[in-house]
Design an enzyme around this catalytic site. Structure first.
Site, PDB file in Angstrom:
ATOM      1  N   LYS A 120       0.867  -1.186   0.086  1.00 46.58           N
ATOM      2  CA  LYS A 120       0.164  -0.060  -0.132  1.00 46.58           C
ATOM      3  C   LYS A 120       0.933   1.315   0.075  1.00 46.58           C
ATOM      4  CE  LYS A 120      -0.541  -0.312   4.884  1.00 46.58           C
ATOM      5  NZ  LYS A 120      -1.465  -0.439   6.322  1.00 46.58           N
ATOM      6  N   ASP A 238       7.426   0.881 -18.820  1.00 45.83           N
ATOM      7  CA  ASP A 238       5.971   0.900 -18.513  1.00 45.83           C
ATOM      8  C   ASP A 238       5.349   2.321 -18.493  1.00 45.83           C
ATOM      9  OD1 ASP A 238       3.330  -0.161 -18.507  1.00 45.83           O
ATOM     10  OD2 ASP A 238       3.308  -0.349 -15.925  1.00 45.83           O
TER      11      ASP A 238
END
EC number: 2.7.11.1
Length: 407
Positions: A120, A238
Site C-alpha cells: 500500500k 511501462d
C-alpha cells in the site's frame, strides 16, 4: 469515450493486474501510487510449449540478473547520478503520537492514498521537516511468496526498483528519499517525494482531452525525463499516463520503476515486454523469443500517451487482449482529419510500427510541434555531468590536462 475505454482497459488487464487498485478515491489527496506490477501478457502464451517456457525462464532470469549486476556495480563504485544519496535506515520504530496517529520513525501517518498487489501507499508527514511523503509499505514475507515470473518473486522487482531509483535524480522523475528495512521486522518501506497534483489522466476525458498546449507541456517533461533515463542506461518499460504524475505547479514526474531494466554498452535488447498491453509496441507483441529495443519500445509508449492526451482514446484497443495485440501489430493508425499537420506528423513518427524507422526521443525533442513557442527542449545538466565537469575544472586548475601524458 476515453474514460469508457480506460475502464475497459482495466478490465482486460491493462491496468488492474499491475498492482493498481483499479479505482481512485477522489476525496483523498492525490497519491504517488506507483505500487504496481505488470503481468506478462504474451499473445502466444496458450501456444507455447514446455521448451519455449524453459527458454523464457532462462531469459527472464538472465535479464533480471544482468540488471541487478549492473546496478550493484554502479552502486558499489559510486556511479550514481545523485547529489544526495538515498538514506538507508536499518532500524524501525513503530508507534503512535500524542493524537493517536500511527508513526514510522520520524513520519506520522496522515491517510492511505493507494493500494496494490504488492502493498500500500500511505501519506505521511515528517516531524523533522514538516514535509509530506508518500511511503510505499510492504511485507517482505508477502513479496517473497508472490511469484511474478518463473524464477522471480515480487521481492526481486521491489529491490531492483530501489536500486534503480538510488542511482537517479531528475526534476521529471519521482525521487526516492529513504529506504527503511529493519532486518528484525517483516516491514519494508520506500519513502518517496509526495506529488501533490494529479495524474496526467485527470481531465483527459470528454469533451476534449487535454488540448495541444497542455499536451505539449506534459510531453516536453516526459521526453526530458525519459531521455535522462535512457542516457543513464535505464529502460522504464511501462510509460503510460497512470505512471505520470503532475505536481501542483504543472511539472510531470515519471514514476513506477517496478518493471524497469538497465543495460550497458548500448545493448538495450530485451525479450518479453512487461509493460501495459495497450501501450505495448508492435515488436513486443510478436512471437516470444524475438528481441526488441527497450528504448524504441519506451518511445512507442510515449506516442500512445500523446495520442491519449490529444484525442482522448487509445490508438489500438479491442474487446480482448489477443485482438488488442493484433490491432497494434496489423491495423493502420487512425488520426482524425483536421488535426494540426505538425502534430499529425509527430504522432505518426512516434507510432511508426517499424522500430528502425520510429522517431527517437532526440527527434521528438527537436520536432517543430514540440518546440512550439517554448523553444528547444532543454538538456538537463545532471549531477554526474556536473560532477565530471567539476573534476575536469579542478584538474585544469591543478595543471592536469585530460590529454596530458602521466609519463
Amino acid at each position: 469515450m476515453f474514460r469508457d475505454s480506460f475502464l475497459f482497459a482495466r478490465t482486460i488487464g491493462c491496468f488492474g493486474c499491475f498492482g493498481s487498485s483499479g479505482s481512485r478515491n477522489q476525496q483523498s489527496p492525490k497519491p504517488y501510487d506507483d505500487d504496481t506490477h505488470s503481468c506478462d501478457s504474451d499473445v502466444t502464451s496458450t501456444a507455447r510449449g514446455e521448451e519455449e517456457e524453459d527458454e523464457e525462464e532462462v531469459e527472464q532470469k538472465s535479464r533480471s540478473k544482468r540488471s541487478e549486476e549492473i546496478l550493484k556495480y554502479r552502486l558499489d563504485n559510486g556511479l550514481i547520478c545523485r547529489h544526495i544519496p538515498v538514506r538507508e535506515t536499518n532500524e524501525l520504530i513503530r508507534g503512535e503520537d500524542e493524537n493517536g496517529d500511527k508513526t514510522i520513525n520520524e513520519y506520522v501517518r496522515v491517510c492511505k492514498i493507494g493500494s496494490g498487489s504488492y502493498g500500500k501507499v500511505v501519506l505521511y508527514r515528517s516531524t523533522l521537516d514538516g514535509q509530506y511523503y508518500a511511503i510505499k509499505a510492504f511485507h517482505k514475507s508477502h513479496l517473497l511468496r508472490l511469484r511474478v515470473a518463473p524464477s522471480e518473486t515480487a521481492m526481486s522487482d521491489v529491490l531492483r526498483e530501489v536500486m534503480i531509483m538510488k542511482i537517479l535524480e531528475h526534476p521529471n522523475i519521482v525521487n526516492l528519499i529513504e529506504v527503511i528495512d529493519d532486518p528484525e521486522t517483516d516491514h519494508f518501506y520506500m519513502v518517496l517525494e509526495y506529488v501533490d497534483g494529479k495524474w496526467v489522466y485527470d481531465g483527459s476525458g470528454p469533451p476534449g482531452a487535454l488540448g495541444e498546449k497542455t499536451a505539449r507541456k506534459y510531453l516536453r517533461d516526459i521526453v526530458t525525463g525519459l531521455m535522462y533515463l535512457h542516457a543513464h542506461d535505464v529502460i522504464h518499460g511501462d510509460i503510460k499516463p497512470d505512471n505520470l504524475l503532475v505536481t501542483s505547479s504543472g511539472t510531470v514526474k515519471i514514476g513506477d520503476f517496478s518493471v524497469s531494466q538497465v543495460f550497458k554498452d548500448d545493448d538495450d535488447q530485451l525479450r518479453r515486454s512487461p509493460g501495459t498491453p495497450v501501450f505495448t509496441a508492435p515488436e513486443c507483441c510478436l512471437v516470444s523469443g524475438i528481441t526488441y529495443s527497450g528504448r524504441a519500445a519506451d518511445t512507442w509508449a510515449v506516442g500512445v500517451t500523446l495520442y491519449c492526451m490529444i484525442l482522448g482514446q487509445y490508438p489500438f484497443l479491442a474487446d480482448t487482449l489477443q485482438d488488442t495485440y493484433d490491432k497494434i501489430v496489423n491495423n493502420p493508425l487512425i488520426i482524425p482529419d483536421g488535426l494540426n499537420p505538425l502534430l499529425r506528423d509527430l504522432i505518426e513518427g512516434l507510432l511508426c510500427k517499424d522500430p528502425s524507422q520510429r522517431m527517437t526521443l532526440k527527434n521528438v525533442s527537436e520536432h517543430p510541434w514540440v518546440i512550439g513557442e517554448d523553444g528547444h527542449v532543454p538538456e538537463y545538466f545532471c549531477w554526474c555531468k556536473r560532477n565530471a565537469a567539476s573534476k575536469i575544472e579542478e584538474g585544469e586548475a591543478n595543471g592536469i590536462s585530460e590529454t596530458s601524458d602521466p609519463n
